[in-house]
Design a protein around this motif. Structure first.
Motif, PDB file in Angstrom:
ATOM      1  N   ASN A 350       0.849  -1.191   0.000  1.00  0.00           N
ATOM      2  CA  ASN A 350       0.000   0.000   0.000  1.00  0.00           C
ATOM      3  C   ASN A 350       0.887   1.244   0.000  1.00  0.00           C
ATOM      4  O   ASN A 350       1.134   1.834   1.055  1.00  0.00           O
ATOM      5  CB  ASN A 350      -0.934   0.015   1.208  1.00  0.00           C
ATOM      6  CG  ASN A 350      -1.982   1.113   1.126  1.00  0.00           C
ATOM      7  OD1 ASN A 350      -1.828   2.086   0.410  1.00  0.00           O
ATOM      8  ND2 ASN A 350      -3.068   0.950   1.872  1.00  0.00           N
ATOM      9  N   ASN A 353      -0.582   4.418   1.819  1.00  0.00           N
ATOM     10  CA  ASN A 353      -0.773   4.468   3.268  1.00  0.00           C
ATOM     11  C   ASN A 353      -0.350   3.137   3.887  1.00  0.00           C
ATOM     12  O   ASN A 353      -1.198   2.332   4.288  1.00  0.00           O
ATOM     13  CB  ASN A 353      -2.229   4.780   3.623  1.00  0.00           C
ATOM     14  CG  ASN A 353      -2.375   5.273   5.050  1.00  0.00           C
ATOM     15  OD1 ASN A 353      -1.545   4.982   5.910  1.00  0.00           O
ATOM     16  ND2 ASN A 353      -3.446   6.012   5.317  1.00  0.00           N
ATOM     17  N   GLU A 356      -1.762   2.396   7.499  1.00  0.00           N
ATOM     18  CA  GLU A 356      -3.163   1.946   7.557  1.00  0.00           C
ATOM     19  C   GLU A 356      -3.270   0.476   7.161  1.00  0.00           C
ATOM     20  O   GLU A 356      -4.053  -0.287   7.757  1.00  0.00           O
ATOM     21  CB  GLU A 356      -4.017   2.803   6.633  1.00  0.00           C
ATOM     22  CG  GLU A 356      -5.494   2.439   6.643  1.00  0.00           C
ATOM     23  CD  GLU A 356      -6.294   3.303   5.699  1.00  0.00           C
ATOM     24  OE1 GLU A 356      -7.226   3.988   6.177  1.00  0.00           O
ATOM     25  OE2 GLU A 356      -5.976   3.297   4.485  1.00  0.00           O
TER      26      GLU A 356
END
Length: 487
Positions: A350, A353, A356
């Motif tokens: 990712n 992010n 996250e």
């Protein structure tokens, strides 16, 4: 959790006696002609040292294998392939050193879904050298859509100098039936036929983006190895090339082809599973030396025990080479290198992010701990926890904790997973310890496959039965096959 090893998954049917039985590679694929007439191509390779040889009318020794394939639709026999496949002829009957022998048969069929019932018998061994195998195939080549033959993989590709059994498209292409690419194979040839593009797209171009995808992580491996191809539309468009797999680590992969029109709109995606063995290629931590963790969510994660635990819990969603690193080298890695590895792991998955992505995954790890873990065993280290984290929650679960005959077991059903439909996982408790069920069998490529799983579930009451017999004796209340089939 049982150690996950690289499984050699074969389209291979065997007789019950593994030492002496008939061994045959069975391949089948769907394709169609220029006018969308569907065919099934059957390929058989018989192990030359697994059959008996007898004198024929020419006073030569020869092996003969009866082959029968019943093509069934809704319990109705639509077509049958039945013939005798014979080996080369020899002056002696000694089995040692006899070459394998093969054949290809092409059978025209109506469109539809079929169950294929294979029956093969060594005619020189009486009734003892027989194998049976069941599979299914879909022939779907509609007139109003673009369709494909599915990707075919090969052992090698060379210019054909003469006609032969495995000559096609002007090349000699011996098939990669087992889906297993050994360390000695440096390239992976592939071919894909695409149908009906001219009818759907008109006189234009069709493009193909071809790459290798890690099955566990779903990430493209070695972006430099992406192959871009372009062909004019036609009734049949052939894309044929080869991947460089020289430095591809051991693991489970998909060969993927994305098809696009001239405006780069995605038309369809096709992929096929394969496995690569390359034990000399290992994870190189020097590759992470330029990763900067300053200002990231791992900058102050310097508690070594906690960091190691965080890295270990990545096992279910890691590649094969990463899993080997966790098993064999993790304890010797300096903390700063672990930080860079951990951050890069999430950055690849990712880029927008990574923090996250880690938080979302960590919440699932905590959930799995509640569902399957204990004080003694982390949830992500259990087989059910690993499958749950790797593939997500199943669509359906059938729990059988107290059958009077079988060991406690569960069957998990995924309607569609990793390019396969109707995927099953069978977990069981072999020692009646409570919550730590082991994975006994799955029909998903790359997973533990045990054709005798039913016998393992009932073995405590059938200790005199042959362990290689895949079917236990029936008993009142035996619902295993129904749970496997319908849940």
């Amino acid at each position: 959790m049982k150690k996950i090893t690289l499984l050699i998954i074969m389209l291979l049917a065997m007789a019950a006696s593994f030492a002496q039985g008939l061994k045959t590679f069975i391949g089948h694929k769907a394709y169609c002609s220029n006018n969308l007439q569907p065919y099934i191509e059957f390929t058989f390779i018989v192990g030359g040292n697994t059959v008996q040889y007898a004198l024929n009318d020419q006073k030569k020794y020869e092996a003969d294998v009866e082959i029968q394939v019943d093509m069934m639709h809704n319990d109705t026999l639509v077509k049958q392939l039945h013939y005798i496949l014979s080996s080369d002829q020899f002056n002696d009957s000694t089995r040692a050193g006899k070459p394998d022998f093969a054949d290809i048969q092409n059978v025209p069929m109506p469109q539809g879904e079929y169950f294929l019932y294979f029956y093969m018998k060594d005619l020189n061994s009486g009734d003892t050298n027989v194998l049976k195998y069941i599979d299914r195939i879909l022939l779907d080549f509609p007139e109003d859509k673009i369709s494909t033959s599915k990707i075919s993989l090969y052992k090698s590709m060379s210019a054909a100098k003469s006609q032969g059994l495995f000559v096609r498209y002007g090349y000699n292409l011996p098939p990669l039936y087992s889906g297993f690419v050994p360390e000695s194979q440096y390239t992976l040839p592939f071919a894909l036929e695409v149908y009906n593009t001219r009818n759907i797209l008109g006189d234009s171009k069709v493009k193909a983006k071809c790459y290798i995808e890690d099955m566990e992580t779903h990430l493209s491996v070695n972006p430099a190895n992406i192959i871009s191809l372009e062909k004019p539309t036609n009734d049949v468009v052939l894309f044929c090339n080869e991947f460089n797999v020289f430095n591809l680590p051991s693991g489970n992969y998909f060969a993927v082809v994305n098809l696009f029109d001239e405006q780069d709109s995605l038309l369809l995606v096709d992929k096929v599973f394969f496995q690569k063995s390359n034990p000399s290629v290992q994870l190189n931590l020097d590759d992470y030396s330029q990763v900067d963790v300053t200002g990231t969510f791992v900058e102050f994660d310097t508690n070594r025990k906690e960091l190691i635990d965080n890295v270990k819990c990545l096992f279910p969603i890691s590649s094969f080479i990463e899993r080997e690193f966790y098993d064999n080298r993790l304890k010797d890695v300096p903390t700063d290198q672990l930080q860079r590895f951990f951050y890069n792991f999430w950055l690849r998955r990712n880029p927008a992010n990574p923090a996250e992505a880690w938080e979302n995954y960590k919440s699932k790890v905590d959930q799995v701990q509640v569902m399957f873990g204990s004080r003694q065993v982390k949830g992500y280290l259990t087989d059910r926890g690993r499958v749950y984290l790797q593939y997500g929650a199943p669509n359906d679960v059938k729990e059988v904790p107290s059958d009077p005959v079988t060991l406690p077991y569960e069957i998990w059903d995924y309607y569609y997973l990793n390019n396969q439909s109707n995927v099953k996982f069978v977990f069981y408790d072999p020692v009646l310890t409570g919550n730590d069920y082991e994975l006994l069998h799955s029909n998903l490529y790359g997973e533990v496959q045990n054709p005798n799983w039913r016998m393992h579930l009932v073995r405590r009451i059938q200790t005199q039965r042959d362990i290689y017999d895949p079917n236990p004796v029936d008993y009142w209340g035996n619902d295993m096959d129904d749970y496997w089939r319908y849940h």
